[in-house]
Scaffold this motif. Structure first.
Motif, mmCIF file in Angstrom:
data_model
loop_
_atom_site.group_PDB
_atom_site.id
_atom_site.type_symbol
_atom_site.label_atom_id
_atom_site.label_comp_id
_atom_site.label_asym_id
_atom_site.label_seq_id
_atom_site.Cartn_x
_atom_site.Cartn_y
_atom_site.Cartn_z
ATOM 1 N N LEU A 256 0.850 -1.225 -0.055
ATOM 2 C CA LEU A 256 0.010 0.055 0.071
ATOM 3 C C LEU A 256 0.858 1.383 0.118
ATOM 4 O O LEU A 256 1.553 1.485 0.753
ATOM 5 N N PHE A 257 0.754 1.980 -1.105
ATOM 6 C CA PHE A 257 1.627 3.149 -1.115
ATOM 7 C C PHE A 257 1.013 4.224 -0.378
ATOM 8 O O PHE A 257 -0.284 4.832 -1.040
ATOM 9 N N MET A 258 1.311 4.774 0.629
ATOM 10 C CA MET A 258 0.518 5.718 1.591
ATOM 11 C C MET A 258 1.499 7.306 1.444
ATOM 12 O O MET A 258 0.739 7.991 1.831
ATOM 13 N N ASP A 259 2.616 7.273 0.917
ATOM 14 C CA ASP A 259 2.998 8.748 0.627
ATOM 15 C C ASP A 259 3.000 9.475 1.941
ATOM 16 O O ASP A 259 2.629 10.523 1.971
ATOM 17 N N PHE A 260 3.296 8.952 3.150
ATOM 18 C CA PHE A 260 3.577 9.673 4.343
ATOM 19 C C PHE A 260 4.829 10.770 4.099
ATOM 20 O O PHE A 260 5.670 10.781 3.665
ATOM 21 N N THR A 261 4.550 11.724 5.105
ATOM 22 C CA THR A 261 5.590 12.853 5.114
ATOM 23 C C THR A 261 6.765 12.232 5.963
ATOM 24 O O THR A 261 6.890 11.112 6.523
ATOM 25 N N SER A 262 7.889 13.002 5.561
ATOM 26 C CA SER A 262 9.289 12.549 6.258
ATOM 27 C C SER A 262 9.344 12.832 7.768
ATOM 28 O O SER A 262 10.170 12.022 8.155
ATOM 29 N N TYR A 263 8.487 13.567 8.180
ATOM 30 C CA TYR A 263 8.619 13.834 9.770
ATOM 31 C C TYR A 263 7.330 12.965 10.322
ATOM 32 O O TYR A 263 6.549 12.899 9.870
ATOM 33 N N PRO A 264 7.486 12.578 11.574
ATOM 34 C CA PRO A 264 6.834 11.874 12.274
ATOM 35 C C PRO A 264 5.266 12.391 12.479
ATOM 36 O O PRO A 264 5.400 13.724 12.598
ATOM 37 N N TRP A 265 4.096 11.885 12.075
ATOM 38 C CA TRP A 265 3.012 12.343 12.499
ATOM 39 C C TRP A 265 2.076 11.186 12.958
ATOM 40 O O TRP A 265 1.997 10.097 12.398
#
Length: 523
Positions: A256-265
């Motif tokens: 699953l490609f979710m494209d999360f940000t580089s910083y934790p969230w």
């Protein structure tokens, strides 16, 4: 923080739109003076009922992506400008704001600006000349009103808005997180379809974009009717369950490609699974969700004609985080997925807004003075976008500490704003206020300075002010005012002759008192 703890909820529900009711389904065509219906069957209304500032502009129709984007409202004055929607029933809502610059001003200079809701930070809006954008937030209302504001962040770049949508949601939808935190959608996809799904197929007008295929995945279609009667949870519409993606090989995993940000969230994720065909006795489709290559769920067996919803809440992710669907050892069919929603959870809790007592006092001033009615939204929040004529402290529920209304053209009597008991300074000079100075001003416990110079006030200065310790009081250029120790001279309709002894005595008293008051601290 408590809301970052990991929680996983398995919700087994029929994914249909039964037993639902929308209290609010409001669509505002910003900058338009007429109502219209768009190609999705949504009725859009003119915006003059909801905003009192800004200028309407048209965008060339052949450049626009949707007819409601053919107009916009731009704000060239004020730190922030707001749409205000009142008389609502409190509950969970979805807000969506649309922006399409379209080079309406001929300057080819798309602006960047801030977007707020109910005194909370929402997004930094970045626009372009030929693309439309929207920002969305889902949250539980604190009040029975909604404000959506745009605020200038760079000189010469004027905020604007093209359309605004308000949609009520059911109270049980998206309820696996603390109600004090907003949800900001990152992605909402319907896999296996090549068209966008929204209202009328989705009763709540959520926008489901086509899911991207890749890494060997293939689209499949469902032959189920979805005619069950059980109550759903997050109510994904049947339209998003009619298609899915899967793999060709039974033992293949589905990334699953979710494209999360580089910083934790911290995020909130909904995954929706529905079998696309009635399985034969010798067939089995079962799989687990893996996070970072480790098993993350019990085996999932998608039901036919129903859906299985996996809700993952309050887990922190970054660009290094991976999710995949991995078949179990007994599965004869590869994994599949129909739809997915990913929300970022707000880092900060929803604000309760400016203190209610101050909000009431400010409303009283706005009701009395039309010139102040252009300010809307939360008076103090978010900082630094307070109303131009007030100052606020930094309390979690801010208090108004100063009224700065010099030269605002106020005319008439001062209303009662005695509820504003945190006021330390009031500056009302250079207006056209008339009548007596209200006694309640002297009862404000924290008041240190009061300037009412150059008005048309009359009568005796209240003892509550003249005897108030530590108060700096300025009252010059109010010919009808007098101290408790002098008799008041009400100005006559026809002034007496210039050589009148009464006039001379009055002028002497006024001059003496005017000379003392500006610098005196009444002890």
């Amino acid at each position: 923080m408590a809301y970052r703890c990991f929680t996983i909820c398995l919700v087994f529900s029929l994914c249909t739109s039964l037993s639902i009711s929308a209290d609010v389904f409001l669509s505002i065509d910003c900058g338009s003076s007429t109502s219209s219906k768009d190609r999705n069957g949504i009725d859009w209304v003119a915006d003059d009922k909801y905003v009192q500032t800004g200028e309407s502009h048209s965008v060339k129709a052949y450049n626009s992506f949707n007819q409601v984007l053919d107009s916009l409202r731009v704000f060239t004055t004020g730190k922030k400008n707001c749409y205000h929607i009142d008389s609502l029933k409190k509950g969970r809502v979805l807000l969506r704001a649309h922006f399409y610059y379209g080079n309406y001003d001929g300057k080819s200079s798309p602006p960047t600006f801030a977007l707020h809701f109910d005194g909370n930070d929402w997004a930094q809006v970045e626009t372009s000349s030929n693309m439309s954008y929207y920002h969305e937030v889902t949250y539980v209302m604190k009040k029975n009103t909604i404000s959506v504001c745009v605020a200038q962040t760079d000189a010469g770049q004027f905020p604007f808005i093209s359309a605004l949508a308000v949609r009520s949601l059911e109270s049980y939808m998206y309820s696996h997180i603390d109600v004090n935190y907003p949800l900001f959608p990152w992605t909402r996809v319907a896999y296996g379809t090549n068209t966008t799904i929204r209202y009328r197929e989705d009763f709540y007008d959520r926008i489901w974009n086509p899911g991207y295929l890749g890494n060997g995945s293939i689209p499949v279609s469902s032959d189920a009717l979805f005619s069950g009667v059980t109550t759903p949870d997050d109510l994904p519409p049947p339209a998003v369950l009619k298609n899915a993606i899967t793999k060709t090989r039974p033992n293949a995993s589905l990334d699953l490609f979710m494209d999360f940000t580089s910083y934790p969230w911290p995020v909130y994720i909904n995954l929706y699974f529905s079998e696309v065909t009635r399985l034969q006795p010798n067939q089995n489709r079962s799989f687990r969700v893996f996070k970072d290559n480790k098993s993350f769920s019990d085996p999932i067996l998608p039901p036919y004609g129903d859906c299985f919803e996996l809700s993952i809440s309050n887990v922190t992710v970054s660009s290094k985080t991976t999710f995949s669907l991995v078949p179990t050892n007994v599965s004869t069919l590869p994994p599949l997925i129909n739809a997915m929603e990913i929300f970022g959870i707000g880092y900060y809790p929803l604000t309760d807004g400016t203190n209610k007592k101050d909000a009431e006092g400010l409303a009283s001033l706005q009701n009395s003075f039309h010139v102040l009615q252009g300010w809307s939204g939360d008076p103090c929040l978010p900082s630094p976008y307070t109303w131009d004529w007030i100052k606020c402290n930094n309390d979690p529920m801010p208090r108004v500490t100063a009224l700065l209304l010099s030269g605002y053209g106020l005319s008439g009597l001062l209303p009662d704003f005695s509820s504003m008991d945190s006021l330390q300074a009031i500056d009302l000079h250079n207006n056209s206020l008339r009548g007596p100075i209200p006694d309640f001003l002297g009862t404000l416990p924290n008041l240190k300075t009061l300037n009412v110079a150059n008005n048309q006030l009359n009568g005796t200065i209240p003892a509550s002010l003249s005897t108030k310790k530590g108060l700096i009081l300025t009252i010059v250029d109010n010919p009808g005012l007098c101290t408790p120790n002098t008799s008041c001279q009400i100005p006559a309709t026809d002034p007496p002759p210039a050589n009148s002894s009464i006039k001379k005595k009055t002028n002497i008293l006024e001059l003496l008192f005017a000379a003392m008051i500006p610098s005196i601290i009444i002890l």
